[in-house]
Write a protein that holds these residues in place. Structure first.
Motif, short mmCIF file in Angstrom:
data_model
loop_
_atom_site.label_atom_id
_atom_site.label_comp_id
_atom_site.label_asym_id
_atom_site.label_seq_id
_atom_site.Cartn_x
_atom_site.Cartn_y
_atom_site.Cartn_z
N ALA A 24 12.31 8.07 -11.59
CA ALA A 24 12.73 9.39 -12.06
C ALA A 24 14.25 9.43 -12.11
N ALA A 25 14.78 10.38 -12.80
CA ALA A 25 16.23 10.59 -12.81
C ALA A 25 16.67 10.99 -11.40
N PRO A 26 17.84 10.56 -10.97
CA PRO A 26 18.31 10.92 -9.62
C PRO A 26 18.45 12.44 -9.47
N LYS A 27 18.11 12.92 -8.28
CA LYS A 27 18.32 14.32 -7.92
C LYS A 27 19.26 14.35 -6.73
N TYR A 28 20.33 15.13 -6.85
CA TYR A 28 21.26 15.25 -5.73
C TYR A 28 20.60 15.98 -4.58
N LEU A 29 20.84 15.51 -3.36
CA LEU A 29 20.32 16.18 -2.18
C LEU A 29 21.20 17.36 -1.83
N GLU A 30 20.57 18.39 -1.30
CA GLU A 30 21.28 19.60 -0.91
C GLU A 30 20.97 19.98 0.53
N ALA A 31 21.90 20.66 1.15
CA ALA A 31 21.72 21.24 2.48
C ALA A 31 22.40 22.59 2.49
N ASP A 32 21.71 23.59 2.95
CA ASP A 32 22.25 24.95 3.01
C ASP A 32 22.72 25.42 1.63
N GLY A 33 21.98 25.01 0.59
CA GLY A 33 22.30 25.45 -0.77
C GLY A 33 23.46 24.74 -1.43
N LYS A 34 24.02 23.71 -0.79
CA LYS A 34 25.16 22.98 -1.35
C LYS A 34 24.81 21.51 -1.49
N ARG A 35 25.30 20.88 -2.54
CA ARG A 35 25.09 19.44 -2.71
C ARG A 35 25.75 18.66 -1.59
N THR A 63 0.81 -1.22 0.00
CA THR A 63 0.00 0.00 0.00
C THR A 63 0.84 1.27 0.00
N ALA A 64 2.13 1.14 -0.21
CA ALA A 64 3.01 2.30 -0.25
C ALA A 64 3.94 2.16 -1.44
N ASP A 65 4.35 3.29 -1.99
CA ASP A 65 5.41 3.20 -2.99
C ASP A 65 6.71 3.56 -2.30
N PHE A 66 7.77 2.98 -2.78
CA PHE A 66 9.07 3.16 -2.15
C PHE A 66 9.99 3.93 -3.07
N ASP A 67 10.62 4.96 -2.54
CA ASP A 67 11.62 5.75 -3.25
C ASP A 67 12.99 5.28 -2.78
N ILE A 68 14.02 5.77 -3.43
CA ILE A 68 15.39 5.38 -3.08
C ILE A 68 16.21 6.61 -2.71
N VAL A 69 16.95 6.52 -1.62
CA VAL A 69 17.99 7.48 -1.27
C VAL A 69 19.28 6.68 -1.24
N SER A 70 20.25 7.09 -2.07
CA SER A 70 21.46 6.29 -2.22
C SER A 70 22.66 7.18 -2.51
N GLY A 71 23.81 6.73 -2.04
CA GLY A 71 25.05 7.41 -2.37
C GLY A 71 25.70 6.76 -3.57
N ASN A 72 26.58 7.52 -4.24
CA ASN A 72 27.32 6.95 -5.37
C ASN A 72 28.81 6.95 -5.08
N SER A 73 29.59 6.43 -5.99
CA SER A 73 31.02 6.28 -5.76
C SER A 73 31.76 7.61 -5.70
N ALA A 74 31.15 8.68 -6.17
CA ALA A 74 31.77 10.00 -6.10
C ALA A 74 31.46 10.70 -4.78
N GLY A 75 30.64 10.08 -3.93
CA GLY A 75 30.33 10.63 -2.63
C GLY A 75 29.05 11.44 -2.57
N TYR A 76 28.35 11.61 -3.69
CA TYR A 76 27.10 12.36 -3.69
C TYR A 76 25.94 11.49 -3.23
N ILE A 77 24.94 12.12 -2.64
CA ILE A 77 23.75 11.41 -2.17
C ILE A 77 22.58 11.86 -3.02
#
Length: 68
Positions: A34-45, A3-17
């Protein structure tokens, strides 16, 4: 029954999440993503950078073949 869809949060070999959204909804056997979107905090990846020895693997990395 799923009853839920699952999204993915994952890191890659370059260190981005990244966030990858499930576009199909709940209960779909072969979801579309969807295409991956890099996560940001305080305006920085978010990126996990290597420590002083150049590694994020830890002190035992040599036994896994991660050497510099």
């Amino acid at each position: 029954m799923v009853t839920a869809d699952f999204d993915i949060v994952s890191g890659n070999s370059a260190g981005y999440i990244g966030f990858i959204e499930n576009l199909s909804g709940p209960g779909v056997g072969a979801p579309k993503w969807a295409a991956p979107k890099y996560l940001e905090a305080d305006g920085k990846r978010l990126r996990i950078m290597a420590g002083p020895n150049g590694s994020i693997q830890g002190p035992a990395e040599a036994k896994w073949g991660y050497t510099t």
